[in-house]
Design a protein around this motif. Structure first.
Motif, PDB file in Angstrom:
ATOM      1  N   MET A 172      -4.478 -22.232 -30.005  1.00 33.45           N
ATOM      2  CA  MET A 172      -3.899 -21.510 -29.418  1.00 33.45           C
ATOM      3  C   MET A 172      -2.440 -23.078 -28.236  1.00 33.45           C
ATOM      4  SD  MET A 172      -3.653 -19.036 -26.234  1.00 33.45           S
ATOM      5  CE  MET A 172      -3.555 -19.731 -25.002  1.00 33.45           C
ATOM      6  N   ALA A 173      -3.295 -24.309 -28.483  1.00 28.40           N
ATOM      7  CA  ALA A 173      -2.782 -25.330 -27.730  1.00 28.40           C
ATOM      8  C   ALA A 173      -1.221 -25.203 -28.221  1.00 28.40           C
ATOM      9  CB  ALA A 173      -3.435 -26.168 -28.000  1.00 28.40           C
ATOM     10  N   ALA A 174      -1.333 -24.971 -30.069  1.00 30.14           N
ATOM     11  CA  ALA A 174      -0.246 -25.332 -30.909  1.00 30.14           C
ATOM     12  C   ALA A 174       1.104 -24.434 -30.250  1.00 30.14           C
ATOM     13  CB  ALA A 174      -0.375 -24.856 -31.571  1.00 30.14           C
ATOM     14  N   ALA A 175       0.905 -22.895 -29.731  1.00 27.41           N
ATOM     15  CA  ALA A 175       1.531 -21.529 -29.509  1.00 27.41           C
ATOM     16  C   ALA A 175       2.262 -22.268 -27.756  1.00 27.41           C
ATOM     17  CB  ALA A 175       0.763 -20.550 -29.202  1.00 27.41           C
ATOM     18  N   LEU A 176       1.260 -23.025 -27.455  1.00 27.20           N
ATOM     19  CA  LEU A 176       2.004 -23.166 -25.577  1.00 27.20           C
ATOM     20  C   LEU A 176       3.315 -24.500 -26.020  1.00 27.20           C
ATOM     21  CD1 LEU A 176      -1.141 -23.180 -23.585  1.00 27.20           C
ATOM     22  CD2 LEU A 176       0.119 -21.793 -23.696  1.00 27.20           C
ATOM     23  N   ARG A 177       2.442 -25.482 -27.296  1.00 26.94           N
ATOM     24  CA  ARG A 177       3.984 -26.254 -27.218  1.00 26.94           C
ATOM     25  C   ARG A 177       4.562 -25.666 -27.216  1.00 26.94           C
ATOM     26  NH1 ARG A 177      -0.573 -29.059 -29.882  1.00 26.94           N
ATOM     27  NH2 ARG A 177      -1.791 -30.094 -28.970  1.00 26.94           N
ATOM     28  N   GLY A 178       5.205 -24.679 -28.332  1.00 24.70           N
ATOM     29  CA  GLY A 178       5.979 -23.911 -28.492  1.00 24.70           C
ATOM     30  C   GLY A 178       6.706 -23.153 -27.608  1.00 24.70           C
ATOM     31  N   LEU A 179       6.431 -22.772 -26.796  1.00 19.98           N
ATOM     32  CA  LEU A 179       7.074 -22.390 -25.650  1.00 19.98           C
ATOM     33  C   LEU A 179       8.425 -23.601 -25.071  1.00 19.98           C
ATOM     34  CD1 LEU A 179       4.146 -20.345 -23.114  1.00 19.98           C
ATOM     35  CD2 LEU A 179       6.204 -19.712 -24.976  1.00 19.98           C
ATOM     36  N   PRO A 180       9.279 -22.809 -24.013  1.00 20.24           N
ATOM     37  CA  PRO A 180      10.443 -23.736 -23.769  1.00 20.24           C
ATOM     38  C   PRO A 180       9.753 -24.492 -22.473  1.00 20.24           C
ATOM     39  CG  PRO A 180      10.646 -21.675 -23.122  1.00 20.24           C
ATOM     40  CD  PRO A 180       9.487 -21.247 -24.007  1.00 20.24           C
ATOM     41  N   HIS A 181      10.368 -25.918 -22.051  1.00 13.73           N
ATOM     42  CA  HIS A 181       9.370 -26.135 -21.116  1.00 13.73           C
ATOM     43  C   HIS A 181      10.894 -26.804 -19.536  1.00 13.73           C
ATOM     44  CE1 HIS A 181       6.127 -28.663 -18.861  1.00 13.73           C
ATOM     45  NE2 HIS A 181       6.559 -29.581 -18.967  1.00 13.73           N
ATOM     46  N   PRO A 182      11.373 -26.302 -19.698  1.00 14.33           N
ATOM     47  CA  PRO A 182      12.173 -26.822 -18.651  1.00 14.33           C
ATOM     48  C   PRO A 182      12.341 -27.353 -17.323  1.00 14.33           C
ATOM     49  CG  PRO A 182      12.839 -24.245 -18.782  1.00 14.33           C
ATOM     50  CD  PRO A 182      11.346 -24.102 -19.715  1.00 14.33           C
ATOM     51  N   ARG A 183      12.601 -28.218 -16.847  1.00 15.75           N
ATOM     52  CA  ARG A 183      12.087 -28.597 -15.662  1.00 15.75           C
ATOM     53  C   ARG A 183      13.763 -28.495 -14.366  1.00 15.75           C
ATOM     54  NH1 ARG A 183       7.711 -28.610 -15.279  1.00 15.75           N
ATOM     55  NH2 ARG A 183       6.645 -29.888 -16.951  1.00 15.75           N
ATOM     56  N   LEU A 184      13.332 -27.375 -13.923  1.00 12.24           N
ATOM     57  CA  LEU A 184      14.709 -26.669 -13.265  1.00 12.24           C
ATOM     58  C   LEU A 184      14.136 -27.417 -11.379  1.00 12.24           C
ATOM     59  CD1 LEU A 184      14.106 -22.659 -13.176  1.00 12.24           C
ATOM     60  CD2 LEU A 184      15.439 -24.251 -14.132  1.00 12.24           C
ATOM     61  N   THR A 185      15.494 -27.960 -10.822  1.00 11.83           N
ATOM     62  CA  THR A 185      15.213 -28.389  -9.533  1.00 11.83           C
ATOM     63  C   THR A 185      14.844 -27.381  -8.551  1.00 11.83           C
ATOM     64  OG1 THR A 185      18.244 -27.312  -8.920  1.00 11.83           O
ATOM     65  CG2 THR A 185      17.244 -29.996 -10.335  1.00 11.83           C
ATOM     66  N   GLY A 186      14.726 -27.678  -7.378  1.00 15.45           N
ATOM     67  CA  GLY A 186      14.615 -26.465  -5.966  1.00 15.45           C
ATOM     68  C   GLY A 186      14.875 -25.253  -6.466  1.00 15.45           C
ATOM     69  N   LEU A 187      17.027 -25.909  -5.634  1.00 14.66           N
ATOM     70  CA  LEU A 187      17.510 -25.108  -5.742  1.00 14.66           C
ATOM     71  C   LEU A 187      17.456 -23.690  -6.998  1.00 14.66           C
ATOM     72  CD1 LEU A 187      20.034 -22.979  -3.983  1.00 14.66           C
ATOM     73  CD2 LEU A 187      21.449 -24.783  -5.307  1.00 14.66           C
ATOM     74  N   GLY A 188      17.485 -24.048  -8.163  1.00 13.87           N
ATOM     75  CA  GLY A 188      17.681 -23.408  -9.545  1.00 13.87           C
ATOM     76  C   GLY A 188      16.765 -22.532  -9.986  1.00 13.87           C
ATOM     77  N   ALA A 189      14.864 -23.329  -9.837  1.00 10.55           N
ATOM     78  CA  ALA A 189      14.417 -22.517  -9.302  1.00 10.55           C
ATOM     79  C   ALA A 189      13.774 -20.971  -8.797  1.00 10.55           C
ATOM     80  CB  ALA A 189      12.651 -23.107  -8.339  1.00 10.55           C
ATOM     81  N   GLY A 190      14.181 -21.247  -7.360  1.00  3.57           N
ATOM     82  CA  GLY A 190      14.606 -20.630  -6.325  1.00  3.57           C
ATOM     83  C   GLY A 190      16.228 -19.489  -7.625  1.00  3.57           C
ATOM     84  N   LEU A 191      16.776 -19.594  -7.975  1.00  2.00           N
ATOM     85  CA  LEU A 191      17.915 -19.429  -7.906  1.00  2.00           C
ATOM     86  C   LEU A 191      17.488 -18.009  -9.581  1.00  2.00           C
ATOM     87  CD1 LEU A 191      21.041 -21.010  -8.425  1.00  2.00           C
ATOM     88  CD2 LEU A 191      20.418 -19.112  -7.029  1.00  2.00           C
ATOM     89  N   PHE A 192      16.456 -19.048 -10.848  1.00  2.00           N
ATOM     90  CA  PHE A 192      16.206 -18.584 -11.233  1.00  2.00           C
ATOM     91  C   PHE A 192      15.905 -16.614 -11.460  1.00  2.00           C
ATOM     92  CE2 PHE A 192      11.897 -17.734 -13.864  1.00  2.00           C
ATOM     93  CZ  PHE A 192      12.018 -17.277 -15.177  1.00  2.00           C
ATOM     94  N   ALA A 193      14.494 -17.453 -10.544  1.00  3.28           N
ATOM     95  CA  ALA A 193      13.489 -16.847  -9.997  1.00  3.28           C
ATOM     96  C   ALA A 193      14.298 -15.340  -9.436  1.00  3.28           C
ATOM     97  CB  ALA A 193      12.102 -17.301  -8.937  1.00  3.28           C
ATOM     98  N   SER A 194      15.553 -15.217  -8.417  1.00  2.00           N
ATOM     99  CA  SER A 194      15.886 -14.389  -8.109  1.00  2.00           C
ATOM    100  C   SER A 194      17.125 -13.171  -8.198  1.00  2.00           C
ATOM    101  CB  SER A 194      16.596 -15.490  -6.864  1.00  2.00           C
ATOM    102  OG  SER A 194      16.067 -15.645  -5.631  1.00  2.00           O
ATOM    103  N   ALA A 195      17.250 -14.122  -9.751  1.00  2.00           N
ATOM    104  CA  ALA A 195      17.979 -13.610 -11.089  1.00  2.00           C
ATOM    105  C   ALA A 195      17.397 -12.125 -11.585  1.00  2.00           C
ATOM    106  CB  ALA A 195      19.150 -14.479 -11.774  1.00  2.00           C
ATOM    107  N   VAL A 196      15.870 -12.973 -11.685  1.00  2.00           N
ATOM    108  CA  VAL A 196      15.567 -12.769 -12.565  1.00  2.00           C
ATOM    109  C   VAL A 196      14.494 -11.644 -11.606  1.00  2.00           C
ATOM    110  CG1 VAL A 196      13.205 -12.655 -14.402  1.00  2.00           C
ATOM    111  CG2 VAL A 196      14.331 -14.674 -14.213  1.00  2.00           C
TER     112      VAL A 196
END
Length: 161
Positions: A1-25
């Motif tokens: 399970m831990a190996a599968a989680l390590r394979g996921l993307p791990h981006p670091r969004l700014t506050g504005l980027g996180a808001g734009l990501f969530a809004s767009a999705v």
């Protein structure tokens, strides 16, 4: 399970980027919900929860406070196509307010998910910094460059005459 989680993307969004990501999705999810399921509240709400979790998980540590603020805004942006208002701007606004009131449970749930994840991340970051400053397990000893902290020299008090 831990190996599968390590394979996921791990981006670091700014506050504005996180808001734009969530809004767009959420806007894309809203349009898909409108096209495929004719505005199903369950479909929209169930997909809002993982978007909230990802937003809180992917925001930078310095911007953690923005995650619980950005996800309700993203919910409001995404619910626009689902609200189904007619009759001009006034009708659209009333439909949006009604949709927000009807879907308030999903809105509160997603905001709670983002708030809990952001809070846990903040507490873990504070504990990690505290361990580093005190020289605890995994810490650097607290001094510059990993050196032990410098202790002040005590000098005897001058004699009074």
């Amino acid at each position: 399970m831990a190996a599968a989680l390590r394979g996921l993307p791990h981006p670091r969004l700014t506050g504005l980027g996180a808001g734009l990501f969530a809004s767009a999705v959420m806007l894309v999810i809203g349009f898909l919900d409108w096209l495929l399921f004719d505005g199903s509240a369950a479909f929209f709400g169930l997909l809002f929860l993982p978007v909230s979790a990802l937003t809180a998980a992917w925001v930078r540590t310095a911007d953690l406070v923005t995650a619980p603020i950005a996800v309700p805004i993203a919910f409001a942006v995404g619910v626009v196509p689902v609200s189904g208002g007619t009759g001009g701007v006034g009708g659209q606004a009333m439909a949006l307010v009604t949709a927000l009131a009807v879907h308030a449970g999903w809105l509160y749930g997603g905001t709670l998910v983002a708030g809990v994840i952001a809070s846990v991340r903040k507490v873990r970051d504070m504990n990690r910094r505290q361990r580093g400053a005190t020289g605890g397990p995994g810490g650097t000893g607290g001094g510059p460059g990993g050196q032990p902290p410098v202790r002040p020299v005590r000098r005897p008090a001058p004699e009074r005459s």
